[in-house]
Design a protein around this motif. Structure first.
Motif, PDB file in Angstrom:
ATOM      1  N   ARG A 303       0.876  -1.158   0.000  1.00 36.34           N
ATOM      2  CA  ARG A 303       0.000   0.000   0.000  1.00 36.34           C
ATOM      3  C   ARG A 303       0.914   1.208   0.000  1.00 36.34           C
ATOM      4  N   LYS A 308       4.495   2.798   5.264  1.00 41.76           N
ATOM      5  CA  LYS A 308       5.293   1.751   4.607  1.00 41.76           C
ATOM      6  C   LYS A 308       6.695   2.198   4.211  1.00 41.76           C
ATOM      7  N   LYS A 357      -0.637   0.036  -9.286  1.00 44.17           N
ATOM      8  CA  LYS A 357      -1.925  -0.667  -9.312  1.00 44.17           C
ATOM      9  C   LYS A 357      -1.968  -1.707  -8.214  1.00 44.17           C
ATOM     10  N   TYR A 367       6.904 -11.701  -6.169  1.00 41.71           N
ATOM     11  CA  TYR A 367       7.473 -12.488  -5.054  1.00 41.71           C
ATOM     12  C   TYR A 367       8.344 -13.628  -5.597  1.00 41.71           C
TER      13      TYR A 367
HETATM   14  P1  ADP Z   1      -0.873  -4.108   5.230  1.00 45.10           P
HETATM   15  O1  ADP Z   1      -1.905  -5.081   5.714  1.00 45.10           O
HETATM   16  O2  ADP Z   1      -0.454  -3.099   6.271  1.00 45.10           O
HETATM   17  O3  ADP Z   1      -1.201  -3.461   3.928  1.00 45.10           O
HETATM   18  P2  ADP Z   1       0.856  -6.412   4.974  1.00 45.10           P
HETATM   19  O4  ADP Z   1       2.285  -6.637   4.609  1.00 45.10           O
HETATM   20  O5  ADP Z   1       0.404  -6.992   6.287  1.00 45.10           O
HETATM   21  O6  ADP Z   1       0.512  -4.884   4.931  1.00 45.10           O
HETATM   22  O7  ADP Z   1      -0.081  -7.068   3.859  1.00 45.10           O
HETATM   23  C1  ADP Z   1      -0.138  -6.545   2.582  1.00 45.10           C
HETATM   24  C2  ADP Z   1      -0.733  -7.591   1.677  1.00 45.10           C
HETATM   25  O8  ADP Z   1      -1.320  -6.927   0.561  1.00 45.10           O
HETATM   26  C3  ADP Z   1       0.314  -8.529   1.121  1.00 45.10           C
HETATM   27  O9  ADP Z   1      -0.297  -9.789   0.894  1.00 45.10           O
HETATM   28  C4  ADP Z   1       0.698  -7.876  -0.205  1.00 45.10           C
HETATM   29  O10 ADP Z   1       1.157  -8.837  -1.130  1.00 45.10           O
HETATM   30  C5  ADP Z   1      -0.650  -7.316  -0.635  1.00 45.10           C
HETATM   31  N1  ADP Z   1      -0.516  -6.116  -1.488  1.00 45.10           N
HETATM   32  C6  ADP Z   1      -0.221  -4.863  -1.102  1.00 45.10           C
HETATM   33  N2  ADP Z   1      -0.194  -4.025  -2.163  1.00 45.10           N
HETATM   34  C7  ADP Z   1      -0.457  -4.776  -3.235  1.00 45.10           C
HETATM   35  C8  ADP Z   1      -0.585  -4.490  -4.649  1.00 45.10           C
HETATM   36  N3  ADP Z   1      -0.400  -3.268  -5.132  1.00 45.10           N
HETATM   37  N4  ADP Z   1      -0.894  -5.503  -5.466  1.00 45.10           N
HETATM   38  C9  ADP Z   1      -1.076  -6.755  -4.977  1.00 45.10           C
HETATM   39  N5  ADP Z   1      -0.984  -7.088  -3.686  1.00 45.10           N
HETATM   40  C10 ADP Z   1      -0.683  -6.119  -2.812  1.00 45.10           C
END
Ligand code: ADP
Length: 475
Positions: A303, A308, A357, A367
């Motif tokens: 996000r 972050k 996006k 990943y």
């Molecule tokens: P938060 O819950 O604070 O956003 P986390 O690391 O706990 O952070 O979890 C984030 C999750 O959202 C992860 O599974 C990450 O892969 C997913 N994520 C975040 N941004 C994106 C994006 N732009 N596209 C796909 N998945 C995303």
């Protein structure tokens, strides 16, 4: 021993509706607990948000719930289903259907929705004669339930129920809910422990009333007791430190498995790591970076939020620009941060890609293909991305905070730096790159990462012993 009955109240849960990390926990933990101990009776209750589609599930309508609060009459309609041996009930009613979004920007609407939901869920249990031993509330949305129990607002039915409030995101407390709480007959609490502003706000009230407070990592449990992370409640958390427990979240190991992931080019495992480099080249090709298996490929999936530390990474990339690396940032959110990433891409088109996006499938390719995943978070209650990346053999480079500190072991499963500072981050990236250059040392770290246990079962074991401890203490 009689089975332990646990009532989970949450605003979201996978697979029905997920906005953030809470959705992961509420979707996975009840099922993991039930799998761990078939004696547990778990009932998860969720608001029937307008966006939830239950048409593919076999559901059962339950008798309507009629209740009054502060002499106003309310009606709710429960609908239930069973999934993974867990009973899940969805509560409908006027304050819930009035909201288009799960979380709106209008706190009065949200407060009305969630306060109604909490009362309706609790009256539903009461009508069914199902008396929970443990009530497990999550974040501000359902926090007021522990206050209702503690102050006997619904009578003696709940007098033996012990309560837990899990905090997934302390920054959101439900401030502004005051008029709605009064409408439901909930008055400010009297306490010397809470600051004046927290005495009529759901999260502080819920934390004050709860028998135990859970945070989603042990380090974050300590951090919220400090001024830097406590959001003004640090003195309160210090006073309650004996009742605060940190339990790290898990990830769904079936959902995140590089040996079965159908969205990546080449499946791989700890025994067959070579195919990981095919994913790297495929990713470089997909995003239009030079195809080079030897260049360290850094990535971030996030996000775009101040929390972050994306700005720290952009700054660090500028400091490292004369060195060899590639960087892919996948994320969306704050337009200012998005812009910074796009500017970095324009400045260094041979090195950087900013993909603005939300794309779950692309995140899997990232990943699988990256060598390193960066997480320079300013704070991180638990964090999921580092666990996913380790499972995919991509090594985390992260700030030593919250759940990142608890899940990454410096030099063994990743690289940590202390301060939210681009120079420290750049230095940490250099350290990771030096290890990356030594193939066998890097492989060893990858294998250690891939062998880590991030299962929900591991978390469920700790939650179960917390329930048992609460019940031993009695009331
Ligand atoms: P938060 O819950 O604070 O956003 P986390 O690391 O706990 O952070 O979890 C984030 C999750 O959202 C992860 O599974 C990450 O892969 C997913 N994520 C975040 N941004 C994106 C994006 N732009 N596209 C796909 N998945 C995303």
């Amino acid at each position: 021993m009689a089975p332990i009955k646990v009532l989970f109240l949450a605003s979201e849960a996978e697979p029905f509706i997920k906005i953030g990390g809470l959705g992961d926990v509420a979707g996975s933990l009840p099922i993991a607990l039930r799998a761990l101990d078939a004696q547990l009776e778990i009932h998860l209750v969720l608001p029937h948000h307008t966006r939830i589609d239950l048409s593919s599930y076999s559901t059962q309508s339950e008798p309507p719930v009629k209740f009054s609060a502060n002499n106003v009459k309310y009606v709710a309609q429960p609908l239930s289903l069973v999934s993974g041996d867990v009973k899940i009930t969805f509560i409908s009613g006027e304050p819930i259907s009035a909201c288009e979004k799960v979380y709106s920007t209008d706190i009065l609407k949200d407060a009305d929705k969630f306060t109604f939901f909490v009362f309706a869920a609790m009256y539903h249990c009461q009508n069914q004669g199902w008396r929970p031993d443990v009530l497990f509330a999550n974040d501000w949305h359902t926090a007021i339930s522990t206050h209702i129990v503690k102050h006997n607002l619904m009578g003696s039915f709940w007098s033996k129920t012990r309560t837990i409030l899990a905090i997934h995101n302390l920054a959101y407390m439900g401030a502004g809910s005051e008029p709605v709480l009064s409408k439901y007959g909930i008055e400010p609490v009297e306490s010397d422990l809470l600051p004046w502003w927290g005495k009529h706000v759901p999260l502080p009230m819920g934390a004050l009333a709860a028998d135990k407070i859970v945070t989603v990592s042990p380090t974050y449990a300590k951090e919220i007791q400090s001024e830097e992370f406590g959001c003004g409640l640090d003195p309160f958390f210090q006073a309650r430190s004996n009742d605060i427990v940190g339990i790290v979240n898990g990830i769904d190991l079936q959902m995140w498995d590089p040996s079965t992931d159908q969205h990546i080019l080449a499946r791989f495992s700890a025994n067959e790591l070579k195919a990981k480099s095919d994913n790297k080249v495929a990713l470089q090709q997909l995003v239009g970076l030079p195809e080079d298996p030897s260049v360290p490929l850094l990535a971030m999936v996030t996000r775009m939020d101040q929390q972050k530390g994306v700005d720290l990474l952009v700054h660090a990339a500028n400091l490292l620009v004369d060195e060899q690396f590639q960087l892919i940032i996948l994320g969306t959110g704050n337009p200012e941060i998005e812009k910074e990433c796009l500017q970095l891409q324009s400045a260094f088109p041979q090195k950087v890609r900013a993909l603005i996006k939300f794309d779950s499938i692309l995140s899997r390719k990232v990943y699988a293909g990256a060598d390193m995943i960066t997480m320079p978070s300013r704070y991180e209650p638990c964090g999921i991305a580092q666990m996913i990346s380790m499972r995919y053999g991509s090594i985390p480079i992260a700030r030593s905070t919250g759940g990142l500190k608890d899940t990454i072991h410096e030099g063994e499963t990743g690289f940590l730096f202390e301060k939210a500072d681009p120079i420290q981050l750049a230095e940490c990236i250099r350290k990771a790159k030096r290890t990356f250059a030594k193939r066998s040392a890097w492989n060893k770290i990858q294998l250690t990462c891939m062998a880590e246990d991030f299962s929900w079962n591991r978390s469920a074991v700790q939650y179960l012993s917390l329930f048992q401890e609460l019940l031993r203490e009695g009331k």
